[in-house]
Write a protein that holds these residues in place. Sequence first.
Motif, PDB file in Angstrom:
ATOM      1  N   SER A  90       0.814  -1.209   0.000  1.00  0.00           N
ATOM      2  CA  SER A  90       0.000   0.000   0.000  1.00  0.00           C
ATOM      3  C   SER A  90       0.850   1.263   0.000  1.00  0.00           C
ATOM      4  O   SER A  90       0.429   2.305  -0.510  1.00  0.00           O
ATOM      5  CB  SER A  90      -0.962  -0.004   1.199  1.00  0.00           C
ATOM      6  OG  SER A  90      -0.236  -0.087   2.423  1.00  0.00           O
ATOM      7  N   ASP A  91       2.066   1.164   0.545  1.00  0.00           N
ATOM      8  CA  ASP A  91       2.937   2.333   0.584  1.00  0.00           C
ATOM      9  C   ASP A  91       3.332   2.795  -0.810  1.00  0.00           C
ATOM     10  O   ASP A  91       3.782   3.941  -0.989  1.00  0.00           O
ATOM     11  CB  ASP A  91       4.201   2.037   1.396  1.00  0.00           C
ATOM     12  CG  ASP A  91       3.896   1.828   2.877  1.00  0.00           C
ATOM     13  OD1 ASP A  91       2.792   2.214   3.311  1.00  0.00           O
ATOM     14  OD2 ASP A  91       4.754   1.277   3.588  1.00  0.00           O
ATOM     15  N   ASP A  92       3.178   1.918  -1.810  1.00  0.00           N
ATOM     16  CA  ASP A  92       3.524   2.290  -3.189  1.00  0.00           C
ATOM     17  C   ASP A  92       2.387   3.017  -3.900  1.00  0.00           C
ATOM     18  O   ASP A  92       2.535   3.417  -5.058  1.00  0.00           O
ATOM     19  CB  ASP A  92       3.896   1.041  -3.992  1.00  0.00           C
ATOM     20  CG  ASP A  92       5.133   0.345  -3.430  1.00  0.00           C
ATOM     21  OD1 ASP A  92       5.950   1.037  -2.801  1.00  0.00           O
ATOM     22  OD2 ASP A  92       5.271  -0.878  -3.633  1.00  0.00           O
ATOM     23  N   VAL A  93       1.247   3.174  -3.226  1.00  0.00           N
ATOM     24  CA  VAL A  93       0.056   3.782  -3.819  1.00  0.00           C
ATOM     25  C   VAL A  93      -0.259   5.079  -3.068  1.00  0.00           C
ATOM     26  O   VAL A  93      -0.084   5.145  -1.847  1.00  0.00           O
ATOM     27  CB  VAL A  93      -1.153   2.808  -3.725  1.00  0.00           C
ATOM     28  CG1 VAL A  93      -2.417   3.436  -4.284  1.00  0.00           C
ATOM     29  CG2 VAL A  93      -0.824   1.505  -4.446  1.00  0.00           C
ATOM     30  N   PRO A  94      -0.724   6.115  -3.759  1.00  0.00           N
ATOM     31  CA  PRO A  94      -1.112   7.347  -3.051  1.00  0.00           C
ATOM     32  C   PRO A  94      -2.097   7.052  -1.929  1.00  0.00           C
ATOM     33  O   PRO A  94      -2.996   6.209  -2.078  1.00  0.00           O
ATOM     34  CB  PRO A  94      -1.754   8.187  -4.155  1.00  0.00           C
ATOM     35  CG  PRO A  94      -1.092   7.719  -5.414  1.00  0.00           C
ATOM     36  CD  PRO A  94      -0.862   6.249  -5.226  1.00  0.00           C
ATOM     37  N   ALA A  95      -1.954   7.728  -0.817  1.00  0.00           N
ATOM     38  CA  ALA A  95      -2.739   7.427   0.385  1.00  0.00           C
ATOM     39  C   ALA A  95      -4.239   7.395   0.111  1.00  0.00           C
ATOM     40  O   ALA A  95      -4.962   6.532   0.628  1.00  0.00           O
ATOM     41  CB  ALA A  95      -2.421   8.448   1.483  1.00  0.00           C
ATOM     42  N   GLY A  96      -4.727   8.313  -0.708  1.00  0.00           N
ATOM     43  CA  GLY A  96      -6.159   8.367  -0.965  1.00  0.00           C
ATOM     44  C   GLY A  96      -6.693   7.217  -1.786  1.00  0.00           C
ATOM     45  O   GLY A  96      -7.912   6.982  -1.822  1.00  0.00           O
ATOM     46  N   ASP A  97      -5.810   6.467  -2.446  1.00  0.00           N
ATOM     47  CA  ASP A  97      -6.233   5.367  -3.317  1.00  0.00           C
ATOM     48  C   ASP A  97      -6.009   3.992  -2.702  1.00  0.00           C
ATOM     49  O   ASP A  97      -6.400   2.979  -3.293  1.00  0.00           O
ATOM     50  CB  ASP A  97      -5.470   5.431  -4.649  1.00  0.00           C
ATOM     51  CG  ASP A  97      -5.739   6.717  -5.411  1.00  0.00           C
ATOM     52  OD1 ASP A  97      -6.830   7.282  -5.222  1.00  0.00           O
ATOM     53  OD2 ASP A  97      -4.846   7.148  -6.180  1.00  0.00           O
ATOM     54  N   ARG A  98      -5.363   3.936  -1.549  1.00  0.00           N
ATOM     55  CA  ARG A  98      -4.908   2.649  -1.017  1.00  0.00           C
ATOM     56  C   ARG A  98      -6.052   1.686  -0.706  1.00  0.00           C
ATOM     57  O   ARG A  98      -5.997   0.512  -1.064  1.00  0.00           O
ATOM     58  CB  ARG A  98      -4.060   2.886   0.244  1.00  0.00           C
ATOM     59  CG  ARG A  98      -2.726   3.529  -0.061  1.00  0.00           C
ATOM     60  CD  ARG A  98      -1.979   3.934   1.209  1.00  0.00           C
ATOM     61  NE  ARG A  98      -0.727   4.597   0.863  1.00  0.00           N
ATOM     62  CZ  ARG A  98       0.068   5.186   1.743  1.00  0.00           C
ATOM     63  NH1 ARG A  98      -0.271   5.205   3.043  1.00  0.00           N
ATOM     64  NH2 ARG A  98       1.183   5.771   1.353  1.00  0.00           N
TER      65      ARG A  98
END
Length: 328
Positions: free
Chosen positions: A8-16
Amino acid sequence: MIGTVFRSDDVPAGDRFDYWRELVGRTRSSEIISDHAADFWAQQRLMELGPVTVSQMSFLPTRYHRTPKMVRQSDPELYHLTLLTDGGLALDHAGRASTFVSRDLHLADSSQPYDVRSADDREGCVVRGMAVDFPKALLPLPPYRVRELLSRELPGREGIGALLAEFLVGLERQADILQPSDAPRLGTVVLDLLSAWFAQLLETEAALSPETRSRATAERVQAFIRQNLHDPELTPPVIAAAHHISVSYLHRIFQQQSHGETVAAWIRRRRLESAHRDLASPALRGTPIHLVAARWGYPRASDFTRAFRAAYGISPKDYRQQALSGRE
Protein backbone atom coordinates in the motif's frame (compact mmCIF):
# COMPACT_ATOMS: atom_id res chain seq x y z
CA MET A 1 10.19 -15.38 -8.76
CA ILE A 2 6.54 -16.40 -8.61
CA GLY A 3 3.69 -14.09 -7.73
CA THR A 4 3.01 -10.38 -7.76
CA VAL A 5 3.50 -8.10 -4.76
CA PHE A 6 1.29 -5.24 -3.59
CA ARG A 7 2.39 -2.75 -0.96
CA SER A 8 0.00 0.00 0.00
CA ASP A 9 2.94 2.33 0.58
CA ASP A 10 3.52 2.29 -3.19
CA VAL A 11 0.06 3.78 -3.82
CA PRO A 12 -1.11 7.35 -3.05
CA ALA A 13 -2.74 7.43 0.39
CA GLY A 14 -6.16 8.37 -0.96
CA ASP A 15 -6.23 5.37 -3.32
CA ARG A 16 -4.91 2.65 -1.02
CA PHE A 17 -8.16 1.28 0.35
CA ASP A 18 -9.91 1.24 -3.04
CA TYR A 19 -6.92 -0.54 -4.53
CA TRP A 20 -7.02 -3.11 -1.74
CA ARG A 21 -10.74 -3.77 -2.28
CA GLU A 22 -10.07 -4.36 -5.96
CA LEU A 23 -7.23 -6.78 -5.26
CA VAL A 24 -9.13 -8.87 -2.71
CA GLY A 25 -12.24 -8.87 -4.87
CA ARG A 26 -10.44 -10.78 -7.61
CA THR A 27 -10.57 -13.98 -5.54
CA ARG A 28 -12.87 -13.17 -2.59
CA SER A 29 -15.70 -10.92 -3.75
CA SER A 30 -17.27 -9.14 -0.79
CA GLU A 31 -18.18 -5.77 0.67
CA ILE A 32 -15.00 -4.51 2.31
CA ILE A 33 -15.20 -1.94 5.12
CA SER A 34 -12.54 -0.56 7.44
CA ASP A 35 -12.39 2.18 10.06
CA HIS A 36 -8.84 2.75 8.80
CA ALA A 37 -9.79 3.36 5.17
CA ALA A 38 -8.54 6.97 5.21
CA ASP A 39 -5.01 5.86 6.10
CA PHE A 40 -5.06 2.22 5.08
CA TRP A 41 -2.11 -0.15 5.15
CA ALA A 42 -1.85 -3.60 3.59
CA GLN A 43 0.52 -5.95 1.81
CA GLN A 44 -0.11 -8.95 -0.41
CA ARG A 45 1.86 -11.46 -2.44
CA LEU A 46 -0.44 -13.22 -4.91
CA MET A 47 0.80 -16.54 -6.32
CA GLU A 48 -1.15 -18.26 -9.09
CA LEU A 49 -0.32 -21.97 -8.97
CA GLY A 50 -2.34 -23.36 -11.84
CA PRO A 51 -6.00 -23.40 -10.72
CA VAL A 52 -4.95 -22.71 -7.11
CA THR A 53 -4.31 -19.18 -5.85
CA VAL A 54 -2.19 -18.70 -2.72
CA SER A 55 -1.79 -15.27 -1.12
CA GLN A 56 0.15 -13.90 1.78
CA MET A 57 -1.92 -11.04 3.21
CA SER A 58 -1.32 -8.43 5.91
CA PHE A 59 -3.80 -5.63 6.62
CA LEU A 60 -5.18 -3.27 9.22
CA PRO A 61 -8.51 -4.28 10.86
CA THR A 62 -11.08 -4.79 8.10
CA ARG A 63 -14.49 -6.41 7.56
CA TYR A 64 -15.24 -8.64 4.55
CA HIS A 65 -18.97 -9.24 4.11
CA ARG A 66 -20.25 -11.47 1.31
CA THR A 67 -24.00 -10.93 1.16
CA PRO A 68 -26.70 -13.29 -0.15
CA LYS A 69 -27.25 -10.85 -3.03
CA MET A 70 -23.57 -11.07 -4.01
CA VAL A 71 -23.78 -14.87 -3.97
CA ARG A 72 -26.81 -14.77 -6.28
CA GLN A 73 -25.19 -12.30 -8.64
CA SER A 74 -21.90 -14.14 -9.07
CA ASP A 75 -20.51 -17.33 -7.61
CA PRO A 76 -17.02 -18.44 -8.70
CA GLU A 77 -17.62 -21.83 -6.97
CA LEU A 78 -14.50 -21.59 -4.83
CA TYR A 79 -13.44 -22.83 -1.43
CA HIS A 80 -11.49 -20.29 0.63
CA LEU A 81 -8.99 -21.63 3.17
CA THR A 82 -7.33 -19.16 5.55
CA LEU A 83 -4.33 -19.75 7.81
CA LEU A 84 -3.89 -17.02 10.42
CA THR A 85 -0.28 -16.27 11.31
CA ASP A 86 -0.88 -13.18 13.45
CA GLY A 87 -3.92 -11.39 14.88
CA GLY A 88 -7.47 -12.65 15.20
CA LEU A 89 -10.59 -13.01 13.07
CA ALA A 90 -14.29 -13.55 13.77
CA LEU A 91 -16.37 -15.42 11.17
CA ASP A 92 -20.12 -15.90 10.71
CA HIS A 93 -20.69 -18.53 8.02
CA ALA A 94 -22.75 -21.63 7.29
CA GLY A 95 -24.79 -21.23 10.48
CA ARG A 96 -21.74 -20.99 12.75
CA ALA A 97 -20.13 -18.07 14.58
CA SER A 98 -16.45 -18.69 15.27
CA THR A 99 -13.30 -16.86 16.29
CA PHE A 100 -9.78 -17.72 15.20
CA VAL A 101 -6.29 -16.88 16.43
CA SER A 102 -2.75 -17.40 15.15
CA ARG A 103 -2.08 -20.88 13.64
CA ASP A 104 -5.81 -21.59 13.25
CA LEU A 105 -7.15 -22.57 9.84
CA HIS A 106 -10.72 -22.18 8.64
CA LEU A 107 -12.67 -22.93 5.47
CA ALA A 108 -15.37 -20.89 3.72
CA ASP A 109 -17.53 -21.52 0.65
CA SER A 110 -18.13 -18.79 -1.94
CA SER A 111 -21.61 -20.25 -2.54
CA GLN A 112 -22.73 -19.16 0.93
CA PRO A 113 -22.75 -15.71 2.55
CA TYR A 114 -20.09 -14.92 5.11
CA ASP A 115 -19.06 -12.10 7.40
CA VAL A 116 -15.41 -12.11 8.46
CA ARG A 117 -13.86 -9.30 10.45
CA SER A 118 -10.84 -8.49 12.53
CA ALA A 119 -11.32 -9.53 16.13
CA ASP A 120 -9.44 -6.46 17.39
CA ASP A 121 -10.20 -3.14 15.68
CA ARG A 122 -7.56 -1.11 17.49
CA GLU A 123 -5.17 0.81 15.29
CA GLY A 124 -1.93 -1.07 14.78
CA CYS A 125 -3.48 -4.52 15.28
CA VAL A 126 -2.42 -5.99 11.95
CA VAL A 127 -3.90 -9.28 10.76
CA ARG A 128 -1.54 -11.56 8.86
CA GLY A 129 -2.17 -14.87 7.17
CA MET A 130 -2.09 -17.12 4.14
CA ALA A 131 -5.12 -17.52 1.88
CA VAL A 132 -5.82 -20.41 -0.49
CA ASP A 133 -8.57 -20.20 -3.10
CA PHE A 134 -9.37 -23.21 -5.27
CA PRO A 135 -12.26 -24.53 -7.41
CA LYS A 136 -14.68 -26.69 -5.45
CA ALA A 137 -14.81 -29.12 -8.37
CA LEU A 138 -11.14 -30.04 -7.85
CA LEU A 139 -11.69 -31.38 -4.33
CA PRO A 140 -12.36 -35.14 -4.67
CA LEU A 141 -14.79 -35.24 -1.75
CA PRO A 142 -18.61 -35.02 -1.58
CA PRO A 143 -19.71 -31.38 -1.13
CA TYR A 144 -22.25 -32.36 1.52
CA ARG A 145 -19.39 -33.75 3.63
CA VAL A 146 -17.13 -30.74 3.07
CA ARG A 147 -19.93 -28.54 4.45
CA GLU A 148 -19.21 -30.12 7.84
CA LEU A 149 -15.84 -28.31 7.84
CA LEU A 150 -17.10 -24.81 7.05
CA SER A 151 -16.40 -22.11 9.65
CA ARG A 152 -14.84 -24.63 12.04
CA GLU A 153 -11.47 -24.28 13.73
CA LEU A 154 -9.38 -26.78 11.77
CA PRO A 155 -6.31 -28.29 13.47
CA GLY A 156 -3.11 -26.80 12.05
CA ARG A 157 -0.62 -27.63 14.78
CA GLU A 158 -0.01 -31.31 14.10
CA GLY A 159 -0.36 -33.98 11.43
CA ILE A 160 -1.31 -33.14 7.85
CA GLY A 161 -2.76 -29.78 8.90
CA ALA A 162 0.63 -28.72 10.29
CA LEU A 163 2.36 -29.98 7.15
CA LEU A 164 -0.01 -27.94 4.98
CA ALA A 165 0.48 -24.82 7.13
CA GLU A 166 4.27 -25.14 6.95
CA PHE A 167 4.10 -25.67 3.19
CA LEU A 168 2.01 -22.52 2.69
CA VAL A 169 4.30 -20.38 4.83
CA GLY A 170 7.31 -21.89 3.04
CA LEU A 171 5.85 -20.94 -0.34
CA GLU A 172 5.81 -17.28 0.66
CA ARG A 173 9.35 -17.45 2.05
CA GLN A 174 10.73 -19.09 -1.09
CA ALA A 175 8.66 -17.13 -3.62
CA ASP A 176 11.59 -14.97 -4.73
CA ILE A 177 13.68 -17.97 -5.83
CA LEU A 178 10.92 -20.24 -7.16
CA GLN A 179 10.41 -20.24 -10.92
CA PRO A 180 7.13 -19.76 -12.82
CA SER A 181 7.58 -23.26 -14.23
CA ASP A 182 7.31 -24.59 -10.65
CA ALA A 183 3.84 -23.11 -10.15
CA PRO A 184 1.60 -25.89 -11.58
CA ARG A 185 3.33 -28.63 -9.59
CA LEU A 186 3.20 -26.55 -6.41
CA GLY A 187 -0.52 -26.10 -6.96
CA THR A 188 -0.91 -29.87 -7.29
CA VAL A 189 0.93 -30.38 -3.98
CA VAL A 190 -1.38 -27.89 -2.24
CA LEU A 191 -4.48 -29.65 -3.60
CA ASP A 192 -3.17 -33.08 -2.62
CA LEU A 193 -2.41 -31.96 0.93
CA LEU A 194 -5.80 -30.28 1.22
CA SER A 195 -7.59 -33.36 -0.10
CA ALA A 196 -5.74 -35.76 2.19
CA TRP A 197 -6.24 -33.51 5.22
CA PHE A 198 -9.96 -32.96 4.65
CA ALA A 199 -10.47 -36.66 3.98
CA GLN A 200 -8.70 -37.51 7.23
CA LEU A 201 -10.80 -35.00 9.16
CA LEU A 202 -13.96 -36.47 7.62
CA GLU A 203 -12.68 -40.06 7.69
CA THR A 204 -13.34 -40.38 3.96
CA GLU A 205 -9.87 -41.23 2.67
CA ALA A 206 -11.34 -44.02 0.53
CA ALA A 207 -12.80 -41.30 -1.71
CA LEU A 208 -9.33 -40.09 -2.72
CA SER A 209 -7.63 -41.34 -5.85
CA PRO A 210 -4.57 -43.62 -5.38
CA GLU A 211 -2.40 -40.90 -6.93
CA THR A 212 -3.55 -38.27 -4.43
CA ARG A 213 -3.08 -40.63 -1.48
CA SER A 214 0.42 -41.62 -2.59
CA ARG A 215 1.52 -38.02 -3.19
CA ALA A 216 0.19 -36.90 0.19
CA THR A 217 1.93 -39.85 1.90
CA ALA A 218 5.18 -38.98 0.14
CA GLU A 219 4.91 -35.38 1.40
CA ARG A 220 4.35 -36.61 4.96
CA VAL A 221 7.30 -38.99 4.68
CA GLN A 222 9.64 -36.29 3.40
CA ALA A 223 8.58 -33.93 6.18
CA PHE A 224 9.24 -36.70 8.73
CA ILE A 225 12.70 -37.31 7.27
CA ARG A 226 13.61 -33.61 7.37
CA GLN A 227 12.63 -33.46 11.03
CA ASN A 228 14.76 -36.51 11.89
CA LEU A 229 17.92 -36.11 9.81
CA HIS A 230 19.92 -35.94 13.04
CA ASP A 231 19.03 -39.54 13.90
CA PRO A 232 21.63 -42.02 12.57
CA GLU A 233 18.99 -44.77 12.93
CA LEU A 234 16.74 -43.11 10.35
CA THR A 235 16.30 -46.03 7.95
CA PRO A 236 13.53 -47.14 5.55
CA PRO A 237 12.09 -49.69 8.04
CA VAL A 238 11.93 -47.00 10.76
CA ILE A 239 10.29 -44.52 8.40
CA ALA A 240 7.79 -47.09 7.11
CA ALA A 241 6.83 -48.13 10.63
CA ALA A 242 6.28 -44.50 11.68
CA HIS A 243 3.77 -44.11 8.83
CA HIS A 244 2.14 -47.54 9.16
CA ILE A 245 3.11 -48.62 5.65
CA SER A 246 5.28 -51.41 4.28
CA VAL A 247 8.90 -50.82 3.27
CA SER A 248 8.11 -51.85 -0.30
CA TYR A 249 5.26 -49.31 -0.51
CA LEU A 250 7.56 -46.64 0.94
CA HIS A 251 10.14 -47.28 -1.77
CA ARG A 252 7.49 -47.30 -4.50
CA ILE A 253 5.81 -44.00 -3.64
CA PHE A 254 9.13 -42.35 -2.90
CA GLN A 255 10.62 -43.17 -6.27
CA GLN A 256 7.42 -42.02 -7.99
CA GLN A 257 7.52 -38.63 -6.29
CA SER A 258 11.32 -38.15 -6.20
CA HIS A 259 12.07 -38.85 -9.85
CA GLY A 260 13.62 -42.25 -9.16
CA GLU A 261 15.76 -41.23 -6.18
CA THR A 262 15.83 -43.86 -3.44
CA VAL A 263 14.93 -43.18 0.17
CA ALA A 264 18.53 -43.68 1.31
CA ALA A 265 19.89 -41.40 -1.42
CA TRP A 266 17.38 -38.67 -0.54
CA ILE A 267 18.32 -38.86 3.16
CA ARG A 268 22.04 -38.75 2.31
CA ARG A 269 21.62 -35.76 -0.01
CA ARG A 270 19.60 -33.80 2.55
CA ARG A 271 22.10 -34.53 5.32
CA LEU A 272 25.06 -33.47 3.20
CA GLU A 273 23.31 -30.31 1.98
CA SER A 274 22.61 -29.33 5.59
CA ALA A 275 26.19 -30.02 6.70
CA HIS A 276 27.49 -28.17 3.63
CA ARG A 277 25.46 -25.13 4.67
CA ASP A 278 26.61 -25.28 8.31
CA LEU A 279 30.28 -25.56 7.38
CA ALA A 280 30.02 -22.33 5.39
CA SER A 281 28.28 -20.45 8.21
CA PRO A 282 30.44 -17.89 10.06
CA ALA A 283 28.17 -18.31 13.08
CA LEU A 284 29.29 -21.98 13.35
CA ARG A 285 32.98 -21.30 12.70
CA GLY A 286 33.93 -22.57 16.17
CA THR A 287 31.89 -25.78 15.98
CA PRO A 288 34.15 -28.80 15.36
CA ILE A 289 33.52 -30.62 12.10
CA HIS A 290 32.74 -33.88 13.87
CA LEU A 291 29.92 -32.14 15.79
CA VAL A 292 28.49 -30.72 12.56
CA ALA A 293 28.59 -34.24 11.15
CA ALA A 294 26.87 -35.72 14.22
CA ARG A 295 24.19 -33.02 14.07
CA TRP A 296 23.20 -34.33 10.64
CA GLY A 297 23.22 -38.04 11.36
CA TYR A 298 26.90 -38.96 10.90
CA PRO A 299 28.23 -40.19 14.27
CA ARG A 300 31.48 -41.42 12.64
CA ALA A 301 33.61 -38.56 11.31
CA SER A 302 35.33 -40.84 8.80
CA ASP A 303 31.97 -41.82 7.24
CA PHE A 304 31.03 -38.16 6.95
CA THR A 305 34.33 -37.15 5.36
CA ARG A 306 34.06 -39.94 2.79
CA ALA A 307 30.47 -39.09 1.89
CA PHE A 308 31.18 -35.34 1.75
CA ARG A 309 34.19 -35.79 -0.53
CA ALA A 310 32.21 -38.10 -2.82
CA ALA A 311 29.43 -35.52 -3.12
CA TYR A 312 31.47 -32.31 -3.40
CA GLY A 313 34.97 -33.40 -4.48
CA ILE A 314 36.62 -31.78 -1.47
CA SER A 315 37.10 -32.64 2.20
CA PRO A 316 34.90 -30.95 4.83
CA LYS A 317 37.95 -29.25 6.34
CA ASP A 318 39.18 -27.78 3.06
CA TYR A 319 35.67 -26.71 2.07
CA ARG A 320 35.15 -24.86 5.36
CA GLN A 321 38.49 -23.05 4.98
CA GLN A 322 37.62 -21.97 1.44
CA ALA A 323 34.06 -20.93 2.28
CA LEU A 324 34.99 -18.89 5.35
CA SER A 325 38.12 -17.28 3.88
CA GLY A 326 35.93 -15.76 1.18
CA ARG A 327 33.84 -14.01 3.87
CA GLU A 328 36.71 -12.41 5.76
